[in-house]
Design a protein around this motif. Structure first.
Motif, PDB file in Angstrom:
ATOM      1  N   ARG A 152      -1.438   5.111  -7.760  1.00 48.58           N
ATOM      2  CA  ARG A 152      -0.957   4.343  -6.601  1.00 48.58           C
ATOM      3  C   ARG A 152      -0.233   3.089  -7.060  1.00 48.58           C
ATOM      4  NH1 ARG A 152      -5.336   4.157  -4.043  1.00 48.58           N
ATOM      5  NH2 ARG A 152      -6.083   2.134  -4.804  1.00 48.58           N
ATOM      6  N   SER A 161       2.956  10.217   3.634  1.00 49.47           N
ATOM      7  CA  SER A 161       4.342   9.875   3.930  1.00 49.47           C
ATOM      8  C   SER A 161       5.281  10.798   3.159  1.00 49.47           C
ATOM      9  CB  SER A 161       4.622   8.414   3.519  1.00 49.47           C
ATOM     10  OG  SER A 161       6.016   8.184   3.515  1.00 49.47           O
ATOM     11  N   PRO A 181       2.970   7.495  -0.465  1.00 49.71           N
ATOM     12  CA  PRO A 181       1.895   6.721   0.164  1.00 49.71           C
ATOM     13  C   PRO A 181       1.114   7.585   1.150  1.00 49.71           C
ATOM     14  CG  PRO A 181       3.976   5.514   0.230  1.00 49.71           C
ATOM     15  CD  PRO A 181       4.285   6.911  -0.223  1.00 49.71           C
ATOM     16  N   GLU A 199       6.954  10.864  -8.546  1.00 50.64           N
ATOM     17  CA  GLU A 199       7.031   9.797  -7.531  1.00 50.64           C
ATOM     18  C   GLU A 199       5.749   9.807  -6.694  1.00 50.64           C
ATOM     19  OE1 GLU A 199      10.622  10.511  -5.409  1.00 50.64           O
ATOM     20  OE2 GLU A 199       9.871  12.308  -4.416  1.00 50.64           O
ATOM     21  N   TYR A 200       5.418   8.618  -6.191  1.00 53.10           N
ATOM     22  CA  TYR A 200       4.171   8.461  -5.447  1.00 53.10           C
ATOM     23  C   TYR A 200       4.450   8.520  -3.948  1.00 53.10           C
ATOM     24  CZ  TYR A 200      -0.381   6.790  -4.039  1.00 53.10           C
ATOM     25  OH  TYR A 200      -1.621   6.709  -3.468  1.00 53.10           O
ATOM     26  N   THR A 223       8.182   9.761   2.303  1.00 54.16           N
ATOM     27  CA  THR A 223       9.070   8.880   1.543  1.00 54.16           C
ATOM     28  C   THR A 223       8.311   8.235   0.392  1.00 54.16           C
ATOM     29  OG1 THR A 223      10.208   8.392   3.600  1.00 54.16           O
ATOM     30  CG2 THR A 223      10.672   6.922   1.729  1.00 54.16           C
ATOM     31  N   ASP A 260       3.786   1.593 -10.114  1.00 58.27           N
ATOM     32  CA  ASP A 260       4.978   0.727 -10.161  1.00 58.27           C
ATOM     33  C   ASP A 260       4.754  -0.416 -11.145  1.00 58.27           C
ATOM     34  OD1 ASP A 260       4.366  -1.711  -7.644  1.00 58.27           O
ATOM     35  OD2 ASP A 260       2.964  -0.176  -8.339  1.00 58.27           O
ATOM     36  N   SER A 307       7.099   5.811  -2.445  1.00 61.87           N
ATOM     37  CA  SER A 307       7.109   4.335  -2.543  1.00 61.87           C
ATOM     38  C   SER A 307       7.598   3.883  -3.909  1.00 61.87           C
ATOM     39  CB  SER A 307       5.693   3.799  -2.318  1.00 61.87           C
ATOM     40  OG  SER A 307       4.804   4.429  -3.227  1.00 61.87           O
ATOM     41  N   HIS A 308       7.332   4.697  -4.934  1.00 65.39           N
ATOM     42  CA  HIS A 308       7.795   4.276  -6.264  1.00 65.39           C
ATOM     43  C   HIS A 308       7.761   5.464  -7.225  1.00 65.39           C
ATOM     44  CE1 HIS A 308       3.349   3.570  -6.251  1.00 65.39           C
ATOM     45  NE2 HIS A 308       3.443   4.175  -7.417  1.00 65.39           N
TER      46      HIS A 308
END
Ligand code: LXE
Length: 597
Positions: A468, A6, A524, A521-522, A8, A471, A10-11
């Protein structure tokens, strides 16, 4: 397998995610702490016993004994080495120290030697002491004479530098202090607090051994958990680690019986830890003793006051205002007026061993400490939410020692954790045995002496899960960090060493790969099969827009994997850092990125 990524995030991934856990478990004295002489001050030994002379031996017939000195060099160091030069000797007579299973002697290095001496009986004797390094068979590597006099019975300190012109062919060497047997015939001399330092990391006084420190620093760790671990907790209340006994001049540090079967000099003390963190760019995750000793004693609630105050002073030593706290003023007097960075304080260690009393111990410590230090986050060490604690912990320290297979199959360990504002410090983890029914057994039943590619790839799979779940996972560290191969209390370790060299393990290279290839940042992506053999995480470094993909293959057969990146403009090449058997280190490869749209 094709992995869709992705665009975007996720966290965010906390900058504190990858770091190191430290305690003195055949890792500080004789290891990271650069002092080369073992039993340098006869701390915590019983006078007039053979054991008190551990690591020391007579040279050419001197009579040695450790005595409780009638005039000790300091109140913290009551024992002295008594050396009697027998009549009728010729040539050098005195004492030698064998170091921590050897002493490395390198040509051109400057060694700083010191010791205190006194003559218990004054006399007109004048002579000289020869301070030197020699091979175990007596070949001198370097030596220097120092004048001494028996004119008084007062203590005098000798400081000399030694610069060998040749390197020793092995580490089987001794530090020696000798007098001329004929000239000093019949003399009795007391010695105290010997010390021999090689050059230290960043030339820090009382600092760290350069090769080990460099190996650790090269991991790029963000935090350093100290001072333990069991070695904080100790078997008895009296033997617990006490910060105030580990700071200030070495003459003021009594040392203590550590929890790993040997005496800690406490030459590596709280200020030394903090200076080390500063030199490497790490933040301490510092533990305070929490009222429980491993022998089974929990301090009664009504008696916790002094221990809570000691914890307040310990934290004030790190972050307090010198104008308001004597502990902070002590820090300033030791050369660091500004506070050190400190975000996390751990209350105890593995208090699941004493859950029933942790309910009041946690409550009373944290209620008092949070009032004093509202910006500190306190980490609980009992099992998560068992028992229920008040105040509700927002951080827990989770430890897991398991098999390589467990790690390979539990990369989803945190995926199922409830997102309820609680965050986790994976403070100790390692694959330590191939025997799931005897994890803490011996090599004969599957315990690993050193990490293996199987254990390290399992850990790598687990670590993709930590990214992963970053967060809720804010920090993670392999444990234990270091061990001297000649005197291990625990295996495997991330980095092993002996007197002469450092031996990074396969797990060290895994930790280093994750730590030096961080994203903030992770991203996904298609989830790995939890019971499969390929595991990955995809992160982005926003400052450079780099996409960093980490993959662990936990079996010895190759498997194809394709990452489909959702970006219109992607560079045509990247870099692959590959760590696989039989490489002894990480290899970089340029990679071509095909099928760019
Ligand atoms: N039993 C492990 C758990 C404890 O916290 C450490 O001191 C030990 C070695 O890492």
């Amino acid at each position: 397998v094709a992995v869709s990524v992705s665009a975007t995030a996720s966290h965010p991934i906390p900058s504190t995610l990858w770091g190191q856990m430290f305690e003195d478990i055949s890792s500080g004295d004789g290891g990271l702490y650069a002092e080369l002489l073992q039993n340098r001050a006869f701390q915590q030994v019983t006078p007039n016993t053979t054991a008190a002379l551990n690591a020391w031996h007579p040279v050419n017939g001197a009579t040695l004994s450790v005595v409780a000195d009638t005039v000790p060099v300091s109140s913290a160091l009551p024992n002295s080495l008594q050396v009697v030069i027998p009549a009728g000797k010729t040539g050098p007579v005195g004492v030698g120290n064998e170091g921590y299973w050897g002493i490395k002697v390198t040509a051109g290095s400057t060694y700083t030697a010191s010791f205190h001496y006194r003559f218990p009986t004054a006399s007109a004797f004048k002579g000289s002491i020869t301070v030197g390094l020699q091979t175990a068979i007596g070949h001198s590597l370097v030596s220097t004479p120092v004048p001494i006099t028996a004119a008084s019975t007062a203590w005098a300190q000798v400081n000399v530098t030694l610069r060998p012109t040749a390197s020793a062919s092995s580490t089987a060497n001794n530090f020696t202090i000798t007098l001329d047997g004929a000239a000093a015939s019949g003399q009795t001399v007391h010695f105290a607090l010997f010390s021999l330092f090689p050059p230290t990391f960043k030339n820090r006084p009382n600092g760290m051994r350069v090769d080990i420190a460099t190996t650790l620093a090269e991991m790029g760790p963000s935090f350093f958990r100290l001072p333990g671990g069991n070695n904080l907790v100790s078997e008895t209340v009296a033997q617990r680690w006490q910060w105030n006994a580990t700071v200030g001049p070495l003459l003021s540090r009594p040392g203590r019986v550590g929890d790993w079967g040997y005496i800690n000099t406490d030459g590596l003390g709280l200020m030394d830890y903090l200076n080390w963190c500063e030199d490497v760019g790490m933040e301490a995750i510092m533990a305070v003793w929490s009222g429980f000793a491993l022998g089974g004693t929990s301090v009664a609630e009504a008696s916790l006051g002094p221990y809570i105050q000691q914890a307040i002073d310990q934290i004030n030593f790190v972050i307090g205002d010198p104008a308001k706290s004597s502990a902070a003023a002590l820090r300033a007097s030791l050369g660091h007026a500004a506070p050190f960075p400190l975000t996390y304080v751990e209350v105890g260690n593995e208090d699941f061993f004493a859950s029933s009393t942790y309910t009041y111990r946690w409550h009373d410590f944290v209620t008092a400490l949070q009032a004093e230090f509202p910006n500190i986050h306190f980490i609980a060490t009992s099992n998560t939410f068992n028992p229920i604690l008040s105040p509700n912990p927002l951080q827990y320290d989770v430890h897991v020692y398991q098999t390589p297979t467990w790690f390979a199959q539990n990369s989803f360990f945190y995926d199922g954790f409830e997102r309820n504002a609680t965050t986790y410090f994976e403070g100790e983890y390692a694959a330590i045995s191939t025997n799931s029914s005897d994890i803490f057994g011996s090599p004969a039943t599957g315990r690993l002496t050193f990490p293996t590619m199987q254990s390290s790839s399992g850990e790598a799979a687990f670590m993709t899960g930590l990214e992963r779940n970053a967060d809720i996972v804010f920090s993670a560290s392999y444990a234990p960090l270091l061990n001297h191969v000649a005197n291990s209390q625990w295996t495997p370790n991330l980095v092993s060493f002996d007197a002469g060299a450092v031996y990074p393990s396969t797990s060290y290279y895994v930790q280093k790969l994750f730590s030096l290839n961080r994203g903030d940042e992770y991203l996904p992506s298609t989830l790995p099969n939890p019971t499969g053999t390929l595991f990955w995480s995809v992160v982005r470094k926003t400052s450079t827009r780099q996409i960093i993909i980490k993959i662990s293959n936990t079996v010895g057969t190759a498997a194809p994997v394709t990452f489909v990146l959702p970006f219109r403009t992607v560079a045509s090449t990247g870099t692959a850092q590959v760590y696989l058997f039989p490489f002894t280190t990480v290899h970089d490869f340029d990679v071509w990125i095909p099928n760019r749209c």
